[in-house]
Design a protein around this motif. Sequence first.
Motif, PDB file in Angstrom:
ATOM      1  N   SER A  15       0.867  -1.171   0.000  1.00  0.00           N
ATOM      2  CA  SER A  15       0.000   0.000   0.000  1.00  0.00           C
ATOM      3  C   SER A  15       0.910   1.229   0.000  1.00  0.00           C
ATOM      4  O   SER A  15       2.119   1.125   0.250  1.00  0.00           O
ATOM      5  N   ASP A  16       0.345   2.393  -0.263  1.00  0.00           N
ATOM      6  CA  ASP A  16       1.156   3.613  -0.272  1.00  0.00           C
ATOM      7  C   ASP A  16       1.839   3.850   1.070  1.00  0.00           C
ATOM      8  O   ASP A  16       3.010   4.207   1.125  1.00  0.00           O
ATOM      9  N   SER A  17       1.099   3.650   2.157  1.00  0.00           N
ATOM     10  CA  SER A  17       1.693   3.893   3.477  1.00  0.00           C
ATOM     11  C   SER A  17       2.791   2.878   3.790  1.00  0.00           C
ATOM     12  O   SER A  17       3.817   3.230   4.373  1.00  0.00           O
ATOM     13  N   LYS A  20       5.962   3.853   1.970  1.00  0.00           N
ATOM     14  CA  LYS A  20       6.676   4.917   2.669  1.00  0.00           C
ATOM     15  C   LYS A  20       7.452   4.356   3.858  1.00  0.00           C
ATOM     16  O   LYS A  20       8.578   4.765   4.124  1.00  0.00           O
ATOM     17  N   GLN A  21       6.850   3.406   4.570  1.00  0.00           N
ATOM     18  CA  GLN A  21       7.547   2.765   5.688  1.00  0.00           C
ATOM     19  C   GLN A  21       8.751   1.989   5.177  1.00  0.00           C
ATOM     20  O   GLN A  21       9.809   1.979   5.806  1.00  0.00           O
ATOM     21  N   TYR A  87       0.972  -2.573   6.313  1.00  0.00           N
ATOM     22  CA  TYR A  87       1.771  -1.988   7.377  1.00  0.00           C
ATOM     23  C   TYR A  87       2.927  -2.920   7.654  1.00  0.00           C
ATOM     24  O   TYR A  87       2.784  -4.132   7.606  1.00  0.00           O
TER      25      TYR A  87
END
Length: 90
Positions: A15-17, A20-21, A87
């Motif tokens: 996912s986009d988040s 980024k992580q 996540y």
Amino acid sequence: MAPQHGPRRARITFSDSAAKQLEQVTSEAGIHALDRALVVVSVDPEVGEPIPGDTAGPYLREYADEVERVRLLYWVTALKTVVVVAYLEV
């Protein structure tokens, strides 16, 4: 006789988040630990524990490797060909 191949792995996407992580994981040990966890989930998408919650889907799962100290929250597509990581913790 045709060569035998192992089971087909699911494709991993982020996912986009989670992407980024992922950018924040810079240590070689962290990258190695995350890579191992992603291989486990790609080989057996059902390995993680289901996270109780809404029945509207997608059904989130959690995979935690206490030795490597990696935690993934993910869902699997209907055909079990793609694992979407929502996540990650390393």
